[in-house]
Design a protein around this motif. Sequence first.
Motif, PDB file in Angstrom:
ATOM      1  N   TYR A  27      -6.999  11.194  -5.162  1.00  0.00           N
ATOM      2  CA  TYR A  27      -6.654  12.558  -4.774  1.00  0.00           C
ATOM      3  C   TYR A  27      -6.732  13.528  -5.943  1.00  0.00           C
ATOM      4  O   TYR A  27      -6.873  14.734  -5.741  1.00  0.00           O
ATOM      5  N   CYS A  43      -5.085  -1.287  -7.062  1.00  0.00           N
ATOM      6  CA  CYS A  43      -4.887  -0.427  -8.236  1.00  0.00           C
ATOM      7  C   CYS A  43      -5.102  -1.215  -9.525  1.00  0.00           C
ATOM      8  O   CYS A  43      -5.702  -0.712 -10.488  1.00  0.00           O
ATOM      9  N   SER A  68       5.155   4.676  -8.357  1.00  0.00           N
ATOM     10  CA  SER A  68       5.040   5.052  -6.960  1.00  0.00           C
ATOM     11  C   SER A  68       5.394   6.527  -6.780  1.00  0.00           C
ATOM     12  O   SER A  68       6.228   7.082  -7.513  1.00  0.00           O
ATOM     13  N   LYS A 124       0.833  -1.192   0.000  1.00  0.00           N
ATOM     14  CA  LYS A 124       0.000   0.000   0.000  1.00  0.00           C
ATOM     15  C   LYS A 124       0.871   1.247   0.000  1.00  0.00           C
ATOM     16  O   LYS A 124       1.865   1.333   0.725  1.00  0.00           O
ATOM     17  N   GLY A 125       0.501   2.208  -0.838  1.00  0.00           N
ATOM     18  CA  GLY A 125       1.258   3.444  -0.933  1.00  0.00           C
ATOM     19  C   GLY A 125       0.566   4.411  -1.864  1.00  0.00           C
ATOM     20  O   GLY A 125      -0.591   4.205  -2.261  1.00  0.00           O
ATOM     21  N   TYR A 126       1.272   5.476  -2.213  1.00  0.00           N
ATOM     22  CA  TYR A 126       0.759   6.462  -3.161  1.00  0.00           C
ATOM     23  C   TYR A 126       1.264   6.116  -4.556  1.00  0.00           C
ATOM     24  O   TYR A 126       2.453   5.807  -4.745  1.00  0.00           O
ATOM     25  N   TYR A 127       0.379   6.233  -5.554  1.00  0.00           N
ATOM     26  CA  TYR A 127       0.741   5.866  -6.919  1.00  0.00           C
ATOM     27  C   TYR A 127       0.118   6.829  -7.929  1.00  0.00           C
ATOM     28  O   TYR A 127      -0.918   7.449  -7.666  1.00  0.00           O
ATOM     29  N   SER A 187      -4.083   6.294  -3.725  1.00  0.00           N
ATOM     30  CA  SER A 187      -3.375   5.436  -2.781  1.00  0.00           C
ATOM     31  C   SER A 187      -4.104   4.111  -2.691  1.00  0.00           C
ATOM     32  O   SER A 187      -5.332   4.042  -2.875  1.00  0.00           O
TER      33      SER A 187
END
Length: 307
Positions: free
Chosen positions: A57, A77, A110, A16-19, A71
């Motif tokens: 976002y 995703c 990422s 899990k993270g920002y992409y 995210s």
Amino acid sequence: MVRKRSERDHIHSLKKGYYHLSTDGWGEGFLFHNSEQYAYGMTVTGLLTLLFEITIYDFTLMPNHVHILLSGTGSSCLAAFDYLKQKVSSRLSKDGYPPLPDDYWFKLRSVDNPEQMKNNFIYLDRNAYELQQFIPSGYPWGSGYLHYSAVNDMISGTPASAFSKRKLEEMTGSRIPIPNHWQFHPKYGLLPSSFVDNSLFLRLFKGPKEYESRLVKDYEAFVKVSRSLNETLNFTAFEVKEIVDQLLQNFYSGRQLRQLSNEEKGRLVTLLSKEYDLPADVISSATDLSEHMVLQLLRAKDFGKQR
């Protein structure tokens, strides 16, 4: 297909993270041909946040590709892309257009720190501006106009609670329950204020002046993100002039081109090529040097890089 399987396996493994999710540019056709298809694309994008464990976002729907800043895990995703592809392709077929090809794919990059995130916001919100058809924050098919803009307050929709269950299923193409506060516009589909989390943007950009300044003038941010996505940039002649003026101010004490030595011109040519990916003919026009001379400077050991 083997490559695709390996890529899917890799994406599944991502934590899990920002992409930044960017779909392929479809050279053979458009994802969206008219306002009705764009409006449907807006609605489908919102559904992704209900169907999969992702937070959006920022996003932009372009004629032949889509950008989403989000995210989630790699698996969520990937599932979101598969759903978006299936829905858009089905709508194209329904409207009499060729569906998306089976190998239609996407990139997932990422976003690892706040500065990268700010660059990605700028990149997404500049995308439609690059078409030279819309001013920044004036593009309806995305969420850019949520950012320090009164446009969002001028566009109101009808809350989901005012529609019957059957009507919502017809509008969304899904039976998933829709939040009562989500708003649908008769022309623009599901309004992005219904499902886009704007809090991250507001934490990163403390006021409209910083955002607008970077949106129009931060060419380096746009170049960095475009490189990560292997996308091509097309700066206008005015923008190239601004880039040259910025470099003259930052590295040459604001002197004019005619005041530079040959060595300094060589360094400037290298900066324009290396940092902004400008081709030789564009650099030639911007620096009043012949294209032959520009190419020589770029090939020179002391100045440039081999192209």
